[in-house]
Design a protein around this motif. Sequence first.
Motif, PDB file in Angstrom:
ATOM      1  N   ALA A  86      74.294  19.652 -60.148  1.00  0.00           N
ATOM      2  CA  ALA A  86      73.173  19.634 -59.194  1.00  0.00           C
ATOM      3  C   ALA A  86      73.302  20.701 -58.122  1.00  0.00           C
ATOM      4  O   ALA A  86      72.329  21.388 -57.788  1.00  0.00           O
ATOM      5  N   ALA A  87      74.498  20.867 -57.543  1.00  0.00           N
ATOM      6  CA  ALA A  87      74.672  21.851 -56.471  1.00  0.00           C
ATOM      7  C   ALA A  87      74.442  23.264 -56.996  1.00  0.00           C
ATOM      8  O   ALA A  87      73.811  24.100 -56.326  1.00  0.00           O
ATOM      9  N   ASP A  88      74.935  23.552 -58.213  1.00  0.00           N
ATOM     10  CA  ASP A  88      74.737  24.878 -58.793  1.00  0.00           C
ATOM     11  C   ASP A  88      73.272  25.108 -59.144  1.00  0.00           C
ATOM     12  O   ASP A  88      72.742  26.218 -58.977  1.00  0.00           O
ATOM     13  N   ALA A  89      72.618  24.071 -59.653  1.00  0.00           N
ATOM     14  CA  ALA A  89      71.199  24.193 -59.985  1.00  0.00           C
ATOM     15  C   ALA A  89      70.371  24.471 -58.731  1.00  0.00           C
ATOM     16  O   ALA A  89      69.460  25.309 -58.748  1.00  0.00           O
ATOM     17  N   LEU A  90      70.689  23.767 -57.640  1.00  0.00           N
ATOM     18  CA  LEU A  90      69.957  23.995 -56.396  1.00  0.00           C
ATOM     19  C   LEU A  90      70.168  25.412 -55.890  1.00  0.00           C
ATOM     20  O   LEU A  90      69.220  26.086 -55.462  1.00  0.00           O
ATOM     21  N   ALA A  91      71.413  25.899 -55.944  1.00  0.00           N
ATOM     22  CA  ALA A  91      71.688  27.259 -55.486  1.00  0.00           C
ATOM     23  C   ALA A  91      70.957  28.279 -56.351  1.00  0.00           C
ATOM     24  O   ALA A  91      70.385  29.261 -55.831  1.00  0.00           O
ATOM     25  N   ALA A  92      70.959  28.083 -57.680  1.00  0.00           N
ATOM     26  CA  ALA A  92      70.272  29.010 -58.579  1.00  0.00           C
ATOM     27  C   ALA A  92      68.759  28.961 -58.370  1.00  0.00           C
ATOM     28  O   ALA A  92      68.083  30.003 -58.382  1.00  0.00           O
ATOM     29  N   PHE A  93      68.213  27.761 -58.172  1.00  0.00           N
ATOM     30  CA  PHE A  93      66.775  27.612 -57.932  1.00  0.00           C
ATOM     31  C   PHE A  93      66.395  28.304 -56.623  1.00  0.00           C
ATOM     32  O   PHE A  93      65.381  29.017 -56.540  1.00  0.00           O
ATOM     33  N   THR A  94      67.213  28.114 -55.598  1.00  0.00           N
ATOM     34  CA  THR A  94      66.955  28.760 -54.307  1.00  0.00           C
ATOM     35  C   THR A  94      66.938  30.277 -54.449  1.00  0.00           C
ATOM     36  O   THR A  94      66.056  30.965 -53.924  1.00  0.00           O
ATOM     37  N   GLU A  95      67.912  30.805 -55.186  1.00  0.00           N
ATOM     38  CA  GLU A  95      67.984  32.257 -55.376  1.00  0.00           C
ATOM     39  C   GLU A  95      66.793  32.769 -56.178  1.00  0.00           C
ATOM     40  O   GLU A  95      66.247  33.845 -55.890  1.00  0.00           O
ATOM     41  N   LEU A  96      66.355  32.009 -57.180  1.00  0.00           N
ATOM     42  CA  LEU A  96      65.189  32.416 -57.962  1.00  0.00           C
ATOM     43  C   LEU A  96      63.941  32.502 -57.090  1.00  0.00           C
ATOM     44  O   LEU A  96      63.183  33.476 -57.161  1.00  0.00           O
ATOM     45  N   VAL A  97      63.734  31.492 -56.246  1.00  0.00           N
ATOM     46  CA  VAL A  97      62.569  31.508 -55.355  1.00  0.00           C
ATOM     47  C   VAL A  97      62.673  32.677 -54.379  1.00  0.00           C
ATOM     48  O   VAL A  97      61.685  33.362 -54.094  1.00  0.00           O
ATOM     49  N   ARG A  98      63.868  32.926 -53.866  1.00  0.00           N
ATOM     50  CA  ARG A  98      64.052  34.048 -52.933  1.00  0.00           C
ATOM     51  C   ARG A  98      63.707  35.381 -53.597  1.00  0.00           C
ATOM     52  O   ARG A  98      62.993  36.210 -53.027  1.00  0.00           O
ATOM     53  N   LEU A  99      64.201  35.589 -54.820  1.00  0.00           N
ATOM     54  CA  LEU A  99      63.938  36.846 -55.526  1.00  0.00           C
ATOM     55  C   LEU A  99      62.456  37.022 -55.823  1.00  0.00           C
ATOM     56  O   LEU A  99      61.893  38.102 -55.619  1.00  0.00           O
ATOM     57  N   ARG A 100      61.817  35.952 -56.293  1.00  0.00           N
ATOM     58  CA  ARG A 100      60.394  36.058 -56.632  1.00  0.00           C
ATOM     59  C   ARG A 100      59.542  36.258 -55.387  1.00  0.00           C
ATOM     60  O   ARG A 100      58.548  36.985 -55.410  1.00  0.00           O
ATOM     61  N   THR A 101      59.920  35.603 -54.284  1.00  0.00           N
ATOM     62  CA  THR A 101      59.159  35.755 -53.035  1.00  0.00           C
ATOM     63  C   THR A 101      59.286  37.177 -52.516  1.00  0.00           C
ATOM     64  O   THR A 101      58.303  37.783 -52.063  1.00  0.00           O
ATOM     65  N   ALA A 102      60.496  37.741 -52.581  1.00  0.00           N
ATOM     66  CA  ALA A 102      60.693  39.114 -52.119  1.00  0.00           C
ATOM     67  C   ALA A 102      59.926  40.109 -52.987  1.00  0.00           C
ATOM     68  O   ALA A 102      59.410  41.118 -52.493  1.00  0.00           O
ATOM     69  N   GLU A 103      59.810  39.814 -54.281  1.00  0.00           N
ATOM     70  CA  GLU A 103      59.161  40.743 -55.201  1.00  0.00           C
ATOM     71  C   GLU A 103      57.644  40.665 -55.136  1.00  0.00           C
ATOM     72  O   GLU A 103      56.946  41.686 -55.123  1.00  0.00           O
ATOM     73  N   ARG A 104      57.105  39.434 -55.077  1.00  0.00           N
ATOM     74  CA  ARG A 104      55.651  39.263 -55.197  1.00  0.00           C
ATOM     75  C   ARG A 104      54.968  38.828 -53.914  1.00  0.00           C
ATOM     76  O   ARG A 104      53.751  38.890 -53.807  1.00  0.00           O
ATOM     77  N   GLY A 105      55.756  38.326 -52.935  1.00  0.00           N
ATOM     78  CA  GLY A 105      55.163  37.847 -51.695  1.00  0.00           C
ATOM     79  C   GLY A 105      54.840  36.370 -51.762  1.00  0.00           C
ATOM     80  O   GLY A 105      54.511  35.838 -52.836  1.00  0.00           O
ATOM     81  N   ALA A 106      54.923  35.703 -50.606  1.00  0.00           N
ATOM     82  CA  ALA A 106      54.736  34.256 -50.568  1.00  0.00           C
ATOM     83  C   ALA A 106      53.309  33.833 -50.877  1.00  0.00           C
ATOM     84  O   ALA A 106      53.063  32.681 -51.232  1.00  0.00           O
ATOM     85  N   ALA A 107      52.325  34.754 -50.752  1.00  0.00           N
ATOM     86  CA  ALA A 107      50.928  34.396 -50.987  1.00  0.00           C
ATOM     87  C   ALA A 107      50.558  34.411 -52.460  1.00  0.00           C
ATOM     88  O   ALA A 107      49.487  33.910 -52.832  1.00  0.00           O
TER      89      ALA A 107
END
Length: 455
Positions: free
Chosen positions: A207-228
């Motif tokens: 669970a802890a690793d999944a949460l960290a990986a999910f967080t990083e995925l959202v961070r990367l996608r937000t930086a690439e495409r924008g939160a909107a």
Amino acid sequence: MGQTLTGLLTSVRAIAGRPGTPPRARPGGGPDPELLAALRHCGDHLAALAASGPLTDARRTRLIASIGALTTACSTPGADAFDALLRTGQQALDNGGDAGARLALALADEATALRARSKGAWRLRGNALDALGRSEEAITAYERHLALQQNTAASRDVERRIATLRAAGDRIDEALALVGGVSEGGEGAIGAGAAAGAVGLSRHLPAADALAAFTELVRLRTAERGAADPAVRRLAALYAEHRRLADRDRDPMADPLLGGAEPIGVPGLRRFLAGRTVCLVADTPHTAEQEQRPGSSPGALIGGYDLVVRCDAVRHAAPTARTDLHAVTLRGDSPWKGPRWDRRATARLVFGDPLPHWRLALRSRLVPGAQDRIGDATLRRPLHDPALLAEAAAHADEPASTAFTVLRLLDFLGTPARVDLIGFEGPAALPPREREWIGARTGRTDDTAVRITLR
């Protein structure tokens, strides 16, 4: 306690042997090999406890007593030690922490090997795997328990937990499909599946690793495409739902190092603020002098709010000045060391990242009795957390002030009846970009009290 612990460890080693010793042949009426293996696991745990110093935790004391009862049962001819084995596993789980959960799992493994049709043993194994964040394995163990359980009413909480774990895994699967899928016309998906592979996200992760990986995925996608971006917004919503599910059905455990304060997350903070008038008071000599002067209008004004918020190190306000919510940002190089937070506050929020150093700061700087509630890890980085404001860290050279972080969080939560700033002028003025955000949302200003009304 030290001598008792040492004596118990000696007894355990005498019966079960030391780590690495070959299993003993079972003499007539002697303990089963699985029980001897369980005792060796207990011996390893006792040795670690003995090396950790004096024991003052009541839960550890109860665990040691359970190991003592198991040792006695194993050394008594004809005694049935199985129930003592399960009780010891449950006490290990109740003890908390990864070490306790690992001991519980080891004992559960021996219990299921000893009695494969014990519903209690399979439930203990499921609970231990669940505590270690091994969700898919926990589901398998829970299902074995349900297959043996005849009492439908007693199994409802297990069924509910299975449903929660599966739903959390389904959110990961949907996120992976969103990232890796390609819709007709090339729209809707966020990007190539390599992004998910890069962070290694999978429902089979702990669970802890999944949460960290999910967080990083959202961070990367937000930086690439924008939160909107609609797909990014859906990804962030899946992340928030996954995190909510991951924490569901878990009983909150008091941390003895938090000085008795109650941890609160986003729902608890919403309830704390709901329907109340809130003022953020700048810590300036002028504001402090006005607040302390008997009969002053600024003092009466501040006293009229339901909640008074102060930020960071409060140097000018009197030690007895009312503080309902204290917010502080951990700045500079980590680990963050500094004076302890001894100003009395009903609730305290501490902002900081990374998580391990944030936890260390809380445990070293909180003063027992100085706060009734403490914001948990879900509130430690509200501006950039994908489950909250999800803003990219675009101003790393000019990090947000604590007051601004609080304002943005209160605005996001939306439950206070009114939010005012008092005294934020002159030396206490916020940076230009923060003033711009406030100016766009200001309802009115009051020059006599230097008050800015956001709601």
